[in-house]
Design an enzyme around this catalytic site. Structure first.
Site, PDB file in Angstrom:
ATOM      1  N   THR A  10       7.284 -12.776   1.338  1.00 27.53           N
ATOM      2  CA  THR A  10       8.071 -11.786   2.081  1.00 27.53           C
ATOM      3  C   THR A  10       7.720 -11.949   3.555  1.00 27.53           C
ATOM      4  O   THR A  10       6.580 -11.675   3.959  1.00 27.53           O
ATOM      5  CB  THR A  10       7.719 -10.359   1.619  1.00 27.53           C
ATOM      6  OG1 THR A  10       7.969 -10.266   0.218  1.00 27.53           O
ATOM      7  CG2 THR A  10       8.572  -9.335   2.351  1.00 27.53           C
ATOM      8  N   LYS A  66      15.874  -8.042   1.067  1.00 26.44           N
ATOM      9  CA  LYS A  66      14.565  -7.461   0.707  1.00 26.44           C
ATOM     10  C   LYS A  66      14.181  -6.346   1.682  1.00 26.44           C
ATOM     11  O   LYS A  66      13.778  -5.259   1.267  1.00 26.44           O
ATOM     12  CB  LYS A  66      13.521  -8.576   0.701  1.00 26.44           C
ATOM     13  CG  LYS A  66      12.076  -8.128   0.596  1.00 26.44           C
ATOM     14  CD  LYS A  66      11.532  -8.194  -0.793  1.00 26.44           C
ATOM     15  CE  LYS A  66      10.122  -7.616  -0.846  1.00 26.44           C
ATOM     16  NZ  LYS A  66       9.641  -7.431  -2.195  1.00 26.44           N
ATOM     17  N   LYS A 114       3.686  -3.118   5.102  1.00 30.23           N
ATOM     18  CA  LYS A 114       4.055  -4.468   5.565  1.00 30.23           C
ATOM     19  C   LYS A 114       5.575  -4.638   5.559  1.00 30.23           C
ATOM     20  O   LYS A 114       6.165  -5.095   6.545  1.00 30.23           O
ATOM     21  CB  LYS A 114       3.423  -5.521   4.648  1.00 30.23           C
ATOM     22  CG  LYS A 114       3.884  -6.929   4.990  1.00 30.23           C
ATOM     23  CD  LYS A 114       3.591  -7.973   3.931  1.00 30.23           C
ATOM     24  CE  LYS A 114       4.375  -9.227   4.260  1.00 30.23           C
ATOM     25  NZ  LYS A 114       4.187 -10.307   3.311  1.00 30.23           N
TER      26      LYS A 114
HETATM   27  P1  NAD Z   1      -2.105 -12.804  -1.878  1.00 34.32           P
HETATM   28  O1  NAD Z   1      -2.747 -12.501  -0.579  1.00 34.32           O
HETATM   29  O2  NAD Z   1      -2.742 -12.359  -3.153  1.00 34.32           O
HETATM   30  O3  NAD Z   1      -1.868 -14.403  -2.018  1.00 34.32           O
HETATM   31  C1  NAD Z   1      -1.565 -15.243  -0.950  1.00 34.32           C
HETATM   32  C2  NAD Z   1      -2.408 -16.504  -1.119  1.00 34.32           C
HETATM   33  O4  NAD Z   1      -2.045 -17.437  -0.104  1.00 34.32           O
HETATM   34  C3  NAD Z   1      -3.915 -16.251  -0.950  1.00 34.32           C
HETATM   35  O5  NAD Z   1      -4.575 -16.638  -2.155  1.00 34.32           O
HETATM   36  C4  NAD Z   1      -4.317 -17.143   0.247  1.00 34.32           C
HETATM   37  O6  NAD Z   1      -5.592 -17.721   0.099  1.00 34.32           O
HETATM   38  C5  NAD Z   1      -3.225 -18.186   0.206  1.00 34.32           C
HETATM   39  N1  NAD Z   1      -3.011 -18.914   1.451  1.00 34.32           N
HETATM   40  C6  NAD Z   1      -2.886 -18.446   2.719  1.00 34.32           C
HETATM   41  N2  NAD Z   1      -2.625 -19.466   3.575  1.00 34.32           N
HETATM   42  C7  NAD Z   1      -2.572 -20.601   2.829  1.00 34.32           C
HETATM   43  C8  NAD Z   1      -2.320 -21.975   3.117  1.00 34.32           C
HETATM   44  N3  NAD Z   1      -2.062 -22.397   4.359  1.00 34.32           N
HETATM   45  N4  NAD Z   1      -2.340 -22.856   2.094  1.00 34.32           N
HETATM   46  C9  NAD Z   1      -2.580 -22.462   0.833  1.00 34.32           C
HETATM   47  N5  NAD Z   1      -2.823 -21.176   0.492  1.00 34.32           N
HETATM   48  C10 NAD Z   1      -2.824 -20.265   1.480  1.00 34.32           C
HETATM   49  O7  NAD Z   1      -0.614 -12.219  -1.779  1.00 34.32           O
HETATM   50  P2  NAD Z   1       0.387 -11.885  -2.988  1.00 34.32           P
HETATM   51  O8  NAD Z   1       0.212 -10.480  -3.422  1.00 34.32           O
HETATM   52  O9  NAD Z   1       0.339 -13.011  -3.975  1.00 34.32           O
HETATM   53  O10 NAD Z   1       1.779 -11.922  -2.191  1.00 34.32           O
HETATM   54  C11 NAD Z   1       2.349 -13.139  -1.739  1.00 34.32           C
HETATM   55  C12 NAD Z   1       3.643 -12.800  -1.035  1.00 34.32           C
HETATM   56  O11 NAD Z   1       4.532 -12.112  -1.927  1.00 34.32           O
HETATM   57  C13 NAD Z   1       3.475 -11.877   0.188  1.00 34.32           C
HETATM   58  O12 NAD Z   1       4.355 -12.279   1.190  1.00 34.32           O
HETATM   59  C14 NAD Z   1       3.819 -10.493  -0.372  1.00 34.32           C
HETATM   60  O13 NAD Z   1       4.320  -9.611   0.624  1.00 34.32           O
HETATM   61  C15 NAD Z   1       4.900 -10.843  -1.377  1.00 34.32           C
HETATM   62  N6  NAD Z   1       5.047  -9.879  -2.486  1.00 34.32           N
HETATM   63  C16 NAD Z   1       3.950  -9.367  -3.099  1.00 34.32           C
HETATM   64  C17 NAD Z   1       4.110  -8.458  -4.144  1.00 34.32           C
HETATM   65  C18 NAD Z   1       2.921  -7.869  -4.860  1.00 34.32           C
HETATM   66  O14 NAD Z   1       3.114  -6.925  -5.634  1.00 34.32           O
HETATM   67  N7  NAD Z   1       1.713  -8.391  -4.675  1.00 34.32           N
HETATM   68  C19 NAD Z   1       5.405  -8.089  -4.560  1.00 34.32           C
HETATM   69  C20 NAD Z   1       6.505  -8.667  -3.920  1.00 34.32           C
HETATM   70  C21 NAD Z   1       6.317  -9.566  -2.881  1.00 34.32           C
END
Ligand code: NAD
Length: 300
Positions: free
Chosen positions: A97, A172, A247
């Site tokens: 997102t 979204k 966010k």
């Molecule tokens: P998260 O922080 O758990 O996971 C993100 C991962 O990306 C982390 O493990 C981090 O180490 C990794 N990362 C960062 N930079 C990197 C790079 N350059 N190379 C490789 N890995 C890298 O976040 P999440 O909850 O999995 O959410 C991911 C996305 O989905 C976000 O944008 C969030 O807003 C969106 N989202 C989350 C949810 C939810 O319920 N968690 C729901 C809908 C959308």
């Protein structure tokens, strides 16, 4: 058909999504910067590469599921970035997102590097990611959507083509702006009802079958009782955490300000949830906003 997929970002969402692609028979190579995320994904059966570039080197599809726009653009660009590493013509599925403007920048970078792709943020949370029931909101050309849809079907249930580049992120932020505003409205109404001597049950019975009906009321009801599965019944354990709502409303506010739309309620909701997340609300379900409203109301 088995596809070579690089999956970058194996966090709370990406770990499950990558595991579902493995289960569906694809050749997945995952990568994350965090050791715990790598360990959890490995445990779930996801093969891990040494770097993002290595994961992308033989990919037909690259999926990014990263925290924010700067992480996505950072992972794409540079000599060790995904754009340079992937074979020309690779299909990029950007599922994080991020801001609509960042999503459009990503489309532009893909085009300049000889790749193609869609923006495809998701809803459904970690439960949807684990169960393969996510909704994908997709922005991109008809052709790229068609190529992406077959991959999304292995991670989700509902896949909606919202329009051209950036339209997925636009859908979204607009949806979540409705959600943030409506949760505040429902919570204010319950607190007002309480102060007028109305029971929560009575207000629910009326509003849930009248014009006040909405998801924030009938599914994620911010008071315990009327909807037994709502987070209010379990001390506001998420659910959808206040930090994530803050966010997403921040991204909505960015879009409101850059487009010049007069979305007053969206901007107020952004401030309310920013304060909530900076205080006690970051890890609580976003319906916990009702506690703040109650606490700030004199005589309620
Ligand atoms: P998260 O922080 O758990 O996971 C993100 C991962 O990306 C982390 O493990 C981090 O180490 C990794 N990362 C960062 N930079 C990197 C790079 N350059 N190379 C490789 N890995 C890298 O976040 P999440 O909850 O999995 O959410 C991911 C996305 O989905 C976000 O944008 C969030 O807003 C969106 N989202 C989350 C949810 C939810 O319920 N968690 C729901 C809908 C959308």
């Amino acid at each position: 058909m088995a596809t070579n997929i690089a999956f970058i970002g194996l966090g709370h969402m990406g770990g499950y999504m990558a595991a579902n692609l493995v289960k569906a028979g694809h050749n997945v190579l995952g990568f994350d910067l965090s050791e715990p995320a790598i360990a959890a994904a490995k445990n779930a059966g996801v093969p891990i590469a040494e770097s993002g570039a290595q994961a992308a080197a033989n990919a037909e599809v690259v999926i990014t599921m990263l925290p924010a726009g700067r992480h996505v653009i950072g992972a794409l660009e540079g000599p060790d970035g995904l754009l340079a590493a992937a074979p020309k013509g690779t299909l990029f599925l950007e599922c994080s997102t991020i801001a609509v403007d960042d999503a459009r920048t990503v489309h532009q970078l893909l085009g300049e590097a000889g790749h193609r792709g869609v923006d495809a943020p998701v809803s459904g949370g970690t439960t949807g990611a684990e169960n393969g029931t996510l909704t994908f909101m997709v922005g991109g050309s008809d052709e790229d959507f068609a190529a992406a849809e077959v991959i999304f079907q292995d991670m989700g249930k509902r896949i909606v083509h919202c329009g051209g580049p950036g339209a997925g992120q636009a859908a979204k932020v607009c949806n979540n702006m409705i959600l943030g505003v409506s949760m505040i409205a429902v919570s204010e109404a319950f607190v007002l009802g309480e102060s007028l001597g109305l029971s929560n049950e009575a207000l629910f019975d009326v509003a849930s079958a009248a014009t006040g009906q909405c998801w924030a009321l009938t599914t994620n009801c911010p008071v315990p009782g009327p909807v037994p599965t709502s987070p209010a019944n379990r001390d506001f354990q998420p659910g959808f955490a206040g930090a994530l709502m803050a966010k997403d409303l921040g991204l909505a506010a960015e879009a409101v300000n850059s487009s010049g739309v007069k979305a007053q309620l969206g901007l107020v909701a952004e401030k309310i949830y920013r304060d909530f997340a900076a205080g006690s609300g970051a890890g609580k379900d976003f319906s916990g906003i009702i506690e703040e409203i109650r606490a700030a109301s004199s005589g309620a």
